[in-house]
Design a protein around this motif. Sequence first.
Motif, PDB file in Angstrom:
ATOM      1  N   ILE A   3       0.861  -1.180   0.000  1.00  0.00           N
ATOM      2  CA  ILE A   3       0.000   0.000   0.000  1.00  0.00           C
ATOM      3  C   ILE A   3       0.895   1.226   0.000  1.00  0.00           C
ATOM      4  N   ALA A   4       0.523   2.227  -0.772  1.00  0.00           N
ATOM      5  CA  ALA A   4       1.240   3.500  -0.777  1.00  0.00           C
ATOM      6  C   ALA A   4       0.258   4.610  -0.397  1.00  0.00           C
ATOM      7  N   ALA A  23       4.850   3.851   2.815  1.00  0.00           N
ATOM      8  CA  ALA A  23       4.686   2.615   2.052  1.00  0.00           C
ATOM      9  C   ALA A  23       4.621   1.438   3.017  1.00  0.00           C
ATOM     10  N   VAL A  24       3.734   0.492   2.714  1.00  0.00           N
ATOM     11  CA  VAL A  24       3.484  -0.667   3.571  1.00  0.00           C
ATOM     12  C   VAL A  24       3.550  -1.934   2.728  1.00  0.00           C
ATOM     13  N   GLY A  27       2.038  -5.932   6.057  1.00  0.00           N
ATOM     14  CA  GLY A  27       1.666  -5.494   7.396  1.00  0.00           C
ATOM     15  C   GLY A  27       2.656  -4.606   8.087  1.00  0.00           C
ATOM     16  N   ARG A  28       3.794  -4.269   7.442  1.00  0.00           N
ATOM     17  CA  ARG A  28       4.804  -3.422   8.074  1.00  0.00           C
ATOM     18  C   ARG A  28       5.152  -2.241   7.177  1.00  0.00           C
ATOM     19  N   ILE A  29       5.602  -1.186   7.829  1.00  0.00           N
ATOM     20  CA  ILE A  29       6.061  -0.011   7.099  1.00  0.00           C
ATOM     21  C   ILE A  29       7.409  -0.327   6.464  1.00  0.00           C
ATOM     22  N   ILE A  30       7.544  -0.007   5.174  1.00  0.00           N
ATOM     23  CA  ILE A  30       8.811  -0.269   4.488  1.00  0.00           C
ATOM     24  C   ILE A  30       9.501   1.018   4.047  1.00  0.00           C
ATOM     25  N   GLU A  47      -1.556  -0.959  -3.851  1.00  0.00           N
ATOM     26  CA  GLU A  47      -2.797  -0.194  -3.699  1.00  0.00           C
ATOM     27  C   GLU A  47      -2.419   1.243  -3.356  1.00  0.00           C
ATOM     28  N   ILE A  48      -3.017   2.199  -4.024  1.00  0.00           N
ATOM     29  CA  ILE A  48      -2.732   3.607  -3.781  1.00  0.00           C
ATOM     30  C   ILE A  48      -3.847   4.204  -2.936  1.00  0.00           C
TER      31      ILE A  48
END
Length: 556
Positions: A3-4, A23-24, A27-30, A47-48
């Motif tokens: 996800i962004a 950005a995810v 399940g974690r922030i990257i 997914e935006i």
Amino acid sequence: MSIAFVNGRRYVTGVGTRPGGVAVRDGRIIAVGPDSDVLEAAGPAAEIVDVGGGLISPAFGDSHMHPTMGGLQLGQCHLDHCTSAEECLDVIAAYAADHPDEPWILGGGWSMAHFPRGTPHRSLLDRVVPDRPVFLRNRDHHGAWANSRALALAGVDATTADPADGRIERDPDGGPAGTLHEGAVQLVARVAPAPTRRALVEGLLRGQEHCLAQGITQWQDALLRVLGPGLDAMDVYLDVLADGALKARVNGALWWDRDRGTGQITDLVARRERARGHDSPGNGVRGHDDLFRADAVKIMIDGVTESFTASLSRPYRDRCGHDTGNHGISFIDRDVLREVVATVDAHGFQAHFHAIGDQAVTDALDAVAHARQVNGDSGLRHHVAHLQIVRPEDVPRFARLGAVANIQPLWARHDPQMTELTIPFLNPSLADRQYPFLDLHRAGAVLAGGSDWPVTSASPLEGMHVAVNRTAEHAPPDTEPFLPHQRLPLVVAWDAYTHGVAHLNGRERQTGRLEPGYLADLVLLDRDPFLGSRHEIAETAVVGTWIGGRQVYGHR
């Protein structure tokens, strides 16, 4: 799945807000930073989520709340939205008419400020519900209002003595007037119908949804007690956990029964281990131990100022400003309290104190100091909740002892309960030391923000609004602030409801920050309150809530 979150602003712990996104993945922030970096890290299949100029923040926490109680109350006769005594009575009458088969009318949420001296009379309830017992806890749950039928069924009359830990309001003839304080509440509660386990499960689920809608994804439940044979409030969480329906991350505080002594520690350890060993499908993000722990012990030291039961160093005053002989109630002798906390600490439990009055705060800190001396520094994050009045000499002790200041900012404002039922009855030297949040912060204390919901609103944004302004949420900008020299900067208040709660719950390496590697527990807001007037913080709305990268509230 990636996800962004782009086209908005992001919160930076200890700093404030900056342009950019998050950005995810899995399940974690990257990644965090400029949108270009976030989109590159998330990848072309991400997914935006268009933040639309709003704010993406670490999800909020709550350091002291009662979601099962709050959710249960929402399904009963709840009065927290009422603005007057007459409106309360209208709601009670309507509820009774709509529920003709309920043997008792139960619920609560009434405000002491709506009744003379904060003590409603039984005759008011008799007028609207003459045929059935009525038993309604007040908004802070330190008192209750009962009608004549409920008092009679409980056997409470002019010959009934006040319990050691409470008080019965009385008519001139000595009979019960209808309001019960602290331990006296149990005189009626013990004969009223207890909630079923199923009703409590439904209450927790209802309360969880309410919290998620506020952007809250973790909390400390401040009261997990055994409610009766075969009915443990902790089991309610374990039921929901086993069904895979627990979404939030919860730390539970097991109730310390002040009548049982240190021998109860064996039972508390067994309950904690039962929680650790409970098998669960989880929520698809992490193992169940990350969702629910029962590693704190709730210790109630005193009552509340409005009923003259908070433990004070100076006596309460009467309506004429003269000192009385009443210093409030200390539920646990201070020497006994030291041994209790040393025992709790030695067995690896975090102590969660209820302390309103300055003497109660001193007693709590003395007990933590004793535990540190006897056991060494265990590293356990003992914390003192509420902190209405704190002696100046106790303020720096929080940092020295590693004790967390567990604050409920919504109470730090002028309202009828403060101006009519509190300030007139306190020695001025105490009245001027209420809710010293900025002093605590400047002295190095870790602040953790909470609500005590359903006592007050669960909204962290409303809590932050009051912490920053010392005026009620949605109040006009020219409203007189309450002790304005204790106003917090917004970034400090924000940290208290994010990183501060994570620290309190021992999850600060997992949640509470927007940094790579942290769990993607996030809240999306419709605006950045750091860019607007501080008087508009409470106007901010929650658009969506994510736990471990999965959306649990909102429609995006």
